[in-house]
Design a protein around this motif. Structure first.
Motif, PDB file in Angstrom:
ATOM      1  N   THR A  53      41.017  46.069  38.806  1.00 32.52           N
ATOM      2  CA  THR A  53      42.303  46.648  39.171  1.00 32.52           C
ATOM      3  C   THR A  53      43.409  45.735  38.660  1.00 32.52           C
ATOM      4  N   THR A  54      44.454  46.338  38.138  1.00 32.78           N
ATOM      5  CA  THR A  54      45.599  45.537  37.690  1.00 32.78           C
ATOM      6  C   THR A  54      46.618  45.464  38.809  1.00 32.78           C
ATOM      7  N   TYR A  55      47.319  44.353  38.838  1.00 29.38           N
ATOM      8  CA  TYR A  55      48.395  44.188  39.820  1.00 29.38           C
ATOM      9  C   TYR A  55      49.374  43.158  39.303  1.00 29.38           C
ATOM     10  N   TRP A  56      50.529  43.114  39.913  1.00 32.06           N
ATOM     11  CA  TRP A  56      51.567  42.152  39.574  1.00 32.06           C
ATOM     12  C   TRP A  56      51.666  41.126  40.693  1.00 32.06           C
ATOM     13  N   SER A  57      51.698  39.862  40.324  1.00 39.27           N
ATOM     14  CA  SER A  57      51.855  38.810  41.325  1.00 39.27           C
ATOM     15  C   SER A  57      53.100  37.996  40.998  1.00 39.27           C
ATOM     16  N   ARG A 112      57.373  37.857  37.872  1.00 40.31           N
ATOM     17  CA  ARG A 112      56.146  38.613  38.112  1.00 40.31           C
ATOM     18  C   ARG A 112      55.280  38.562  36.863  1.00 40.31           C
ATOM     19  N   PRO A 167      51.355  39.906  35.165  1.00 36.77           N
ATOM     20  CA  PRO A 167      50.245  40.848  35.343  1.00 36.77           C
ATOM     21  C   PRO A 167      48.905  40.131  35.467  1.00 36.77           C
ATOM     22  N   TYR A 214      44.415  40.804  36.659  1.00 35.09           N
ATOM     23  CA  TYR A 214      43.305  41.700  36.958  1.00 35.09           C
ATOM     24  C   TYR A 214      42.537  41.132  38.143  1.00 35.09           C
ATOM     25  N   SER A 216      41.348  36.293  40.758  1.00 37.48           N
ATOM     26  CA  SER A 216      42.408  36.756  39.876  1.00 37.48           C
ATOM     27  C   SER A 216      42.181  36.253  38.453  1.00 37.48           C
TER      28      SER A 216
END
Length: 161
Positions: A11-15, A24, A26, A28, A41
């Motif tokens: 799943t991709t997400y922004w941290s 921020r 990107p 996985y 991560s």
């Protein structure tokens, strides 16, 4: 989308970064329980950079290139045959229009009424416009196709075609 050793998509997400700006970035992450990479991560640039490195090392097999060449050659020949058939059809249509024009000119010579002559002349003009359109199509189709080997040698950067 990246895939880890468990075979499930990540799943991709922004941290947010821990800098003052809180930029921020990107990432996985795998959420499959039991996976060695579960909840770990992975930065996108690292994952995609590794994929790019692997992709650059891949080269297609000679048999695959030969098969692709044969397929392209067959399609090229089919298109060339279609082009020749279309050219022949256009030339036949031009001869047909010439015959119709000649018939109308003969009828004008025999006609005694001015309105009939004007109608014939309008019809001749219409046929002449059709003939010009066909001549333009012929000009665009004839001689526009380069040899297969030359085109695909340049496209694939290979000299063995």
């Amino acid at each position: 989308m990246a895939i880890v050793e468990c075979g499930h998509p990540m799943t991709t997400y922004w941290s947010k970064t821990k800098t003052k700006t809180g930029a921020r970035e990107p990432n996985y992450m795998c959420f499959k329980k039991g996976c060695g990479s579960c909840r770990k991560s992975i930065r996108r640039d690292r994952s995609e950079g590794e994929f790019e490195t692997v992709l650059k090392t891949l080269t297609p097999a000679c048999t695959l290139l030969d098969m692709a060449k044969d397929m392209f050659a067959r399609v090229w020949e089919q298109r060339h045959a279609q082009s020749q058939a279309e050219t022949a059809t256009l030339r036949a249509r031009t001869k047909e229009l010439d015959g119709q024009t000649a018939q109308l000119v003969d009828r004008i010579a025999d006609a005694s009424s001015e309105t009939v002559v004007v109608a014939y002349e309008a019809r001749i003009e219409k046929l002449a416009r059709k003939k010009l359109a066909i001549a333009e199509k012929l000009q665009n189709t004839v001689g526009s196709q380069r040899p297969f080997g030359e085109v695909f040698e340049l496209a694939l950067g290979l000299s063995r075609f």
